[in-house]
Motif scaffolding. Sequence first.
Motif, PDB file in Angstrom:
ATOM      1  N   PRO A  94      -1.066   8.502  -0.279  1.00  0.00           N
ATOM      2  CA  PRO A  94      -1.658   8.482  -1.630  1.00  0.00           C
ATOM      3  C   PRO A  94      -1.959   9.858  -2.226  1.00  0.00           C
ATOM      4  O   PRO A  94      -1.984   9.990  -3.444  1.00  0.00           O
ATOM      5  CB  PRO A  94      -2.932   7.643  -1.443  1.00  0.00           C
ATOM      6  N   PHE A 118       6.101   8.564  -6.959  1.00  0.00           N
ATOM      7  CA  PHE A 118       5.908   7.309  -6.234  1.00  0.00           C
ATOM      8  C   PHE A 118       6.670   7.310  -4.912  1.00  0.00           C
ATOM      9  O   PHE A 118       6.195   6.776  -3.907  1.00  0.00           O
ATOM     10  CB  PHE A 118       6.352   6.124  -7.095  1.00  0.00           C
ATOM     11  N   GLU A 167       0.837  -1.195   0.000  1.00  0.00           N
ATOM     12  CA  GLU A 167       0.000   0.000   0.000  1.00  0.00           C
ATOM     13  C   GLU A 167       0.876   1.250   0.000  1.00  0.00           C
ATOM     14  O   GLU A 167       2.097   1.183   0.186  1.00  0.00           O
ATOM     15  CB  GLU A 167      -0.924   0.020   1.217  1.00  0.00           C
ATOM     16  N   PHE A 168       0.229   2.389  -0.251  1.00  0.00           N
ATOM     17  CA  PHE A 168       0.893   3.688  -0.220  1.00  0.00           C
ATOM     18  C   PHE A 168       0.408   4.454   1.005  1.00  0.00           C
ATOM     19  O   PHE A 168      -0.802   4.638   1.190  1.00  0.00           O
ATOM     20  CB  PHE A 168       0.598   4.478  -1.493  1.00  0.00           C
ATOM     21  N   TYR A 176      10.454   3.567  -0.835  1.00  0.00           N
ATOM     22  CA  TYR A 176      10.659   4.909  -1.364  1.00  0.00           C
ATOM     23  C   TYR A 176      12.120   5.137  -1.757  1.00  0.00           C
ATOM     24  O   TYR A 176      12.400   5.859  -2.729  1.00  0.00           O
ATOM     25  CB  TYR A 176      10.203   5.963  -0.345  1.00  0.00           C
ATOM     26  N   ALA A 230       4.714   9.189  -2.462  1.00  0.00           N
ATOM     27  CA  ALA A 230       3.537   8.448  -2.010  1.00  0.00           C
ATOM     28  C   ALA A 230       3.885   7.435  -0.927  1.00  0.00           C
ATOM     29  O   ALA A 230       2.991   6.847  -0.319  1.00  0.00           O
ATOM     30  CB  ALA A 230       2.876   7.748  -3.186  1.00  0.00           C
ATOM     31  N   ASP A 231       5.178   7.210  -0.676  1.00  0.00           N
ATOM     32  CA  ASP A 231       5.669   6.348   0.402  1.00  0.00           C
ATOM     33  C   ASP A 231       5.130   4.919   0.287  1.00  0.00           C
ATOM     34  O   ASP A 231       4.338   4.460   1.111  1.00  0.00           O
ATOM     35  CB  ASP A 231       5.286   6.933   1.757  1.00  0.00           C
ATOM     36  N   PRO A 232       5.572   4.168  -0.739  1.00  0.00           N
ATOM     37  CA  PRO A 232       5.125   2.772  -0.866  1.00  0.00           C
ATOM     38  C   PRO A 232       5.735   1.893   0.224  1.00  0.00           C
ATOM     39  O   PRO A 232       6.906   2.029   0.570  1.00  0.00           O
ATOM     40  CB  PRO A 232       5.637   2.378  -2.254  1.00  0.00           C
TER      41      PRO A 232
END
Length: 333
Positions: free
Chosen positions: A7, A72, A3-4, A307, A75-77
Amino acid sequence: MFEFENPPAFFLFLLIPVLYILRYIQIFSPLSLPLNLSDWNGSNFKWNGKTRKIISALSGVLWILFYVCIVFACADPVFHLQQKVYSSKGAAVVFVLDISPSMAAKDIGSISRLEAAKNSIVTMTNANSGSEFGLVVMAEDAAVLVPPTMDCSFFLSRLDSVNVGELGDGTAIGTGLSCAVYHLENSKAPKKSIVLITDGENNSGSVHPYTAARLAAGKGISLYVLGIGTRGVVPIDYIDPKSNKLYSGYLESKFDTSSIAKIASEGNGKFFEIESLSSLSQAVSSISRNETVAQSYYIKNQDVFYYQRFLIAAVIFACIAWSLRRLLLQEVL
């Protein structure tokens, strides 16, 4: 679960169409000056810009990828891992697997006896994740490949590497069972068991299988015997690991289950006659149910952040794009 955690950062993608719209209406558009070069009484300067256009387009794509990676990263995956950590011991199971050449016979479905046996072991391993598993292989002699361990990935990798003929021709059932008993007798597991998978009678080794079976029963070790194979003419092919010679043809299978059924009886165990994939599946399910142990465990959560990988990719794309424009196109950025 992937998840991010941020988002809303994806709204930054809206800046890309906004920038193109502004450039279309001549805002933020690059400054260009027409320049004609020619000599007196000579032809005009001609320039073939096909290669330059390709490099320029590639550079533009790389800058877009740079921006995508930055978004991306913002968005901190993160990937959330959940792992079961058992705080009590489960069952201990040692598989004694026959790898004599006859196990290459293809009469269990459309695969060989050995492949069917290996698939059943994988199924049982996956169904009892908290248990310890060990592996003994046998043919003319027997060898312990994996002592009882909870490292399922290591166990399965060693199982996958097993091939027929590695220990010669023969079936040392008694020796294989003795090896399994030796590695289980001092185990503190609440349930201990041996699963013997073979297609032939004992004809090698110095230990009689009945003696080994009674030894297992005396140590409180459950014994399951799977007699795998059919009777009649069956196709067989395998590569001898010593000579690398391919053997292919048909085997006159005179599979007699009475002797190996007696091994299970001597060890107060259970015998399963395996002639098809369905009977093999039923046997594995029965053994799994019998060897299930209630265990206490807790869930360990671990987060893997991505990230940094996107930032590294963004830097790489930016460096390549800058090099194309500055060194090849010789543009001043």
